[in-house]
Design an enzyme around this catalytic site. Sequence first.
Site, PDB file in Angstrom:
ATOM      1  N   GLU A  54       1.062  -1.082   0.051  1.00 33.18           N
ATOM      2  CA  GLU A  54       0.048  -0.002   0.122  1.00 33.18           C
ATOM      3  C   GLU A  54       0.785   1.328   0.080  1.00 33.18           C
ATOM      4  OE1 GLU A  54      -0.236  -2.699   1.933  1.00 33.18           O
ATOM      5  OE2 GLU A  54      -1.953  -2.995   2.670  1.00 33.18           O
ATOM      6  N   CYS A  89      -1.909  -2.566   7.218  1.00 32.32           N
ATOM      7  CA  CYS A  89      -1.448  -2.402   8.450  1.00 32.32           C
ATOM      8  C   CYS A  89      -1.713  -0.969   9.104  1.00 32.32           C
ATOM      9  CB  CYS A  89       0.031  -2.890   8.540  1.00 32.32           C
ATOM     10  SG  CYS A  89       0.998  -1.446   8.013  1.00 32.32           S
TER      11      CYS A  89
END
Length: 132
Positions: A54, A89
């Site tokens: 990401e 995360c």
Amino acid sequence: QDEALVREALLGLSRSYAPYSHFHVSAALLCGDGSIYTGNNIENAAYSATVCAERCAFFKAVSEGCRAFKAIAVVGGGQGAPASYTMPCGVCRQVMMEFCNPETFEIVAAISESDYQVYKLKELLPEAFGAL
Ligand code: THU
């Protein structure tokens, strides 16, 4: 739109560099102008130097001048096809918070083009610390 983004993320899985965890992650980030930036996890022998898929996608996009984002699709798993949803995360959620409207930015956690869950950033990072 979600399906197309998932497809891009799935295509990027083979570029994951994960010789330590063997957990391959790929992301496809949809920008405000319709362009898509992909990213994948890039691990390192010094583990903390690893970057997630990401953030790889976000940093590619931001470094190319994109500042408006609509959605990100994320896929991950061991060898072969993803078997479960991979959620961003905490550090990646905070990076999303820096550049995205938490009320509208969508996180598409996918197993396949036909099996995915959609969350708003606000759901995944409530009571967030935002830009000052
Ligand atoms: N990872 C990501 O790239 N994105 C996530 O959303 C979760 C974790 C990576 C980091 C590391 O390379 C591997 O997955 C195992 O934690």
